[in-house]
Design a protein around this motif. Structure first.
Motif, mmCIF file in Angstrom:
data_model
loop_
_atom_site.group_PDB
_atom_site.id
_atom_site.type_symbol
_atom_site.label_atom_id
_atom_site.label_comp_id
_atom_site.label_asym_id
_atom_site.label_seq_id
_atom_site.Cartn_x
_atom_site.Cartn_y
_atom_site.Cartn_z
ATOM 1 N N VAL A 163 0.838 -1.207 0.000
ATOM 2 C CA VAL A 163 0.000 0.000 0.000
ATOM 3 C C VAL A 163 0.868 1.251 0.000
ATOM 4 O O VAL A 163 0.652 2.176 -0.791
ATOM 5 C CB VAL A 163 -0.966 -0.001 1.209
ATOM 6 N N PHE A 164 1.859 1.288 0.886
ATOM 7 C CA PHE A 164 2.684 2.490 0.965
ATOM 8 C C PHE A 164 3.691 2.573 -0.167
ATOM 9 O O PHE A 164 4.221 3.646 -0.450
ATOM 10 C CB PHE A 164 3.377 2.577 2.323
ATOM 11 N N GLY A 165 3.967 1.471 -0.831
ATOM 12 C CA GLY A 165 4.814 1.486 -2.012
ATOM 13 C C GLY A 165 4.019 1.757 -3.270
ATOM 14 O O GLY A 165 4.560 1.737 -4.363
ATOM 15 N N GLN A 166 2.735 1.975 -3.112
ATOM 16 C CA GLN A 166 1.807 2.289 -4.194
ATOM 17 C C GLN A 166 1.790 1.208 -5.272
ATOM 18 O O GLN A 166 1.812 1.483 -6.459
ATOM 19 C CB GLN A 166 2.125 3.656 -4.788
ATOM 20 N N ARG A 167 1.753 -0.041 -4.824
ATOM 21 C CA ARG A 167 1.591 -1.173 -5.725
ATOM 22 C C ARG A 167 0.206 -1.751 -5.472
ATOM 23 O O ARG A 167 0.001 -2.586 -4.605
ATOM 24 C CB ARG A 167 2.662 -2.233 -5.452
ATOM 25 N N GLY A 168 -0.758 -1.280 -6.210
ATOM 26 C CA GLY A 168 -2.158 -1.605 -5.978
ATOM 27 C C GLY A 168 -2.496 -3.069 -6.149
ATOM 28 O O GLY A 168 -3.224 -3.646 -5.349
#
Length: 90
Positions: free
Chosen positions: A26-31
């Protein structure tokens, strides 16, 4: 009863690992990775609760104690490792 506690402890550790994977995704923006990890986590909870309530109903207390005995020490160890990793990388 002890076996159920050990299985629940392993389940607690697996849930912690999946939680870490979900937060990193989530925080690495990997949906897609976040959604996949979250679906696996929810499915693992659903299957475990179904099996516990339908088949091993007499061992609910052992499972609850085992989950706590596995999850919370693993959480502390994970926090220590993450803090140690951040100190060493700076």
């Amino acid at each position: 009863m002890i076996v159920m506690g050990l299985i629940a402890a392993l389940f607690g550790v697996m849930q912690l690992i999946l939680t870490v994977l979900v937060f990193r995704a989530v925080f690495g923006q990997r949906g897609i990775a976040a959604a996949g990890s979250l679906l696996i986590k929810i499915a693992l909870y659903a299957v475990a609760l179904y099996v516990l309530m339908r088949i091993f109903r007499a061992f609910v207390w052992a499972a609850a104690i085992g989950f706590g005995a596995g999850f919370f020490p693993a959480l502390v160890m994970c926090a220590i490792l993450l803090m140690h990793r951040k100190e060493g990388s700076t």
